[in-house]
Design an enzyme around this catalytic site. Structure first.
Site, PDB file in Angstrom:
ATOM      1  N   LYS A 129      -7.301  76.827  74.947  1.00  0.00           N
ATOM      2  CA  LYS A 129      -6.669  76.274  73.736  1.00  0.00           C
ATOM      3  C   LYS A 129      -7.416  75.010  73.355  1.00  0.00           C
ATOM      4  CE  LYS A 129      -3.114  77.090  71.016  1.00  0.00           C
ATOM      5  NZ  LYS A 129      -2.456  78.385  70.726  1.00  0.00           N
ATOM      6  N   ASP A 169      -4.077  78.083  64.904  1.00  0.00           N
ATOM      7  CA  ASP A 169      -2.747  77.726  65.417  1.00  0.00           C
ATOM      8  C   ASP A 169      -2.187  76.778  64.353  1.00  0.00           C
ATOM      9  OD1 ASP A 169      -1.075  77.977  68.141  1.00  0.00           O
ATOM     10  OD2 ASP A 169      -0.832  75.921  67.459  1.00  0.00           O
ATOM     11  N   ASN A 244       2.245  80.397  59.008  1.00  0.00           N
ATOM     12  CA  ASN A 244       1.728  81.752  59.205  1.00  0.00           C
ATOM     13  C   ASN A 244       2.706  82.649  59.976  1.00  0.00           C
ATOM     14  OD1 ASN A 244       0.103  83.492  61.465  1.00  0.00           O
ATOM     15  ND2 ASN A 244      -0.746  83.736  59.419  1.00  0.00           N
TER      16      ASN A 244
END
Ligand code: NDP
Ligand code: 2IT
Length: 448
Positions: A129, A169, A244
């Site tokens: 990440k 993200d 999203n």
């Protein structure tokens, strides 16, 4: 006090000590280790060769300066991160988050969750990440582009389709991935499409990736509801967020016959008892990048609540899809009092440990993020497959694969929970299934 096996307690103590002050990372590791007591009781060899200690330590962490110039000509500076957590199952894979709250503890919690989530998909992807404390809100398109170019100018040397493959993200969507990919291509002089996912369809993206996380979470919850007889048809649903994940959750819930009555952003929430008009949400949030309060200004039957909790809105199904720890113990009590029957986490770790415990005690169906929101990264892996074979699948073909993967994750988590003596405990099922897959690969690969 955590509910941890005595053999695992020293491992957790060491993680808490070594990563002082990283509250979200502590929370994520504690939650997984709480599930592993029964696994190590059955298979003590998972304690050998410091395997669990190694799973809790990132393979590599990159932190870097990101200078950029704003539209007034002033120099601005942010901090960039990439945590390459575990590559036992494949190249590091996971999104980038651009939000002012980002710090190393948040990126580590997200990277740690990603390891097990990615393992659950059954596809060959490790966990990672990244992100930055850059705040895209209020920035012009040119500022976002200059920031992305500066960020990639450092990060590109750590990436590659066989090494590390970022995606979006919070705060990173199609626009940002485009600028990041453009700069990667320029710096490397290679059209290496598989180095990023979430790309636009015209330059190597996959159909259904934009929709995948929300659609996938909805498939997961539909499957959970079916274990009690029926699905979304006629259900009242609340979805937090309006980014999203939230938008495509609302879309699929509506398609399956549910009625979504509320959604939110960081400024508050809107309630529309007739059911959310999704075209209006898309116009305001996806196109306009505006505040959700505008929905109530445009649609007179709806109202906007600036302060307070969206979880006070009565519903049958709650799908937290904004951010970590957005659903507290107090919120869980309100949902339970209002008769909630299922909670599916579209976001990563949106429910606090107290909320999760309350849902479990009340017998609420609970789909944890690392299982319920795995459809996004799974479809990213399908994007990598298409890039590797220089192919491009239809929407229907890609969505069918996504649905199969989500049903598979649901059924595997349910079967594992049953095998370990806790039927219906999807947290246990997800943590144990994901852990065992990664642990088996790590054992085979030796001490590295
Ligand atoms: P977006 O940036 O598209 O949307 C985020 C939404 O959450 C916005 O409505 C935003 O409000 C709200 N939000 C963000 N931070 C906060 C905060 N601190 N407090 C209150 N509201 C907040 O992000 P995504 O939809 O992509 O991500 C949402 C969640 O889903 C995250 O937890 C992410 O990690 C997770 N996730 C995302 C995947 C993906 O494929 N995109 C895959 C799996 C999980 P505002 O507009 O006001 O900022
Ligand atoms: O949390 C997540 O799974 C994501 N943000 C998506 C990661 C990805 O690589 O598609």
């Amino acid at each position: 006090m955590s509910n941890i096996d005595e053999k695992l307690q020293p491992i957790l103590d060491q993680v808490l000590r070594r990563n002082a002050g990283e509250a979200e990372f502590h929370q994520a590791v504690t939650e997984v280790l709480e599930s592993l007591g029964r696994v190590v009781a059955k298979h003590p060899n998972y304690l050998d060769r410091a395997l669990i200690e190694r799973i809790c330590e990132p393979e590599r962490q990159v932190i870097f300066r990101v200078p950029w110039i704003d539209d007034r000509g002033e120099v601005r500076m942010n901090r960039g991160f990439r945590v390459q957590f575990n590559s036992a199952l494949g190249p590091y894979k996971g999104g980038l988050r651009f939000h002012p709250s980002v710090n190393i503890g948040i990126i580590k919690f997200l990277g740690f969750e990603q390891i097990f989530k990615n393992a659950l998909t059954g596809l060959p992807i490790g966990g990672g990440k990244g992100g930055s404390d850059f705040d895209p809100k209020g920035c012009s398109d040119n500022e976002v582009m200059r920031f992305c170019q500066s960020y990639m100018t450092e990060l590109y040397r750590h990436l590659g389709e066989y090494t590390d493959v970022p995606a979006g993200d919070i705060g990173v969507g199609g626009r940002e991935i485009g600028y990041l990919f453009g700069q990667y291509k320029r710096l490397t002089n290679r059209y290496e499409a598989g180095v990023l996912t979430g790309k636009g369809l015209v330059y190597g993206g996959s159909r259904a990736r934009t929709e995948a996380t929300g659609y996938g979470a909805t498939y997961f919850v539909q499957r959970m509801l079916e274990t009690r007889g029926n699905g979304f048809e006629g259900r009242r649903v609340v979805v937090s967020g309006s980014g999203n994940v939230a938008i495509y959750t609302i879309e699929k819930v509506q398609e399956l016959g549910g009625k979504v009555v509320a959604c939110s952003d960081s400024s508050g929430y809107i309630v529309d008892e007739e059911g959310i008009d999704l075209d209006l949400v898309k116009e305001i949030k996806e196109l306009g990048r505006e505040r959700i309060s505008k929905y109530a200004a445009r649609q007179s039957r709806a109202h906007f609540v600036e302060k307070g909790s969206i979880w006070d809105v009565p519903c049958d199904v709650a799908m937290p899809s904004a951010t970590q720890n957005e659903l507290t113990g107090r919120d869980a009590r309100a949902l339970i009092a209002n008769g909630v029957i299922a909670v599916g986490e579209g976001a990563n770790m949106p429910s606090t440990p107290e909320a999760v415990r309350l849902f479990r005690e009340a017998g609420v169906l609970f789909g944890p993020g690392k299982a319920a929101n795995a459809g996004g990264v799974a479809t990213s892996a399908l994007e990598m497959q298409q890039n590797a074979s220089r192919d491009s699948w239809t929407f229907e073909q890609t969505e069918r694969r996504l649905a199969d993967i989500m049903h598979g994750i649901h059924d595997t988590c349910a079967a594992t929970a049953e095998e370990y003596g806790s039927p219906g405990d999807y947290c246990l099922g997800a943590n144990v299934t994901g852990f065992v897959r990664v642990a088996e690969a790590m054992r085979a690969l030796g001490v590295i």
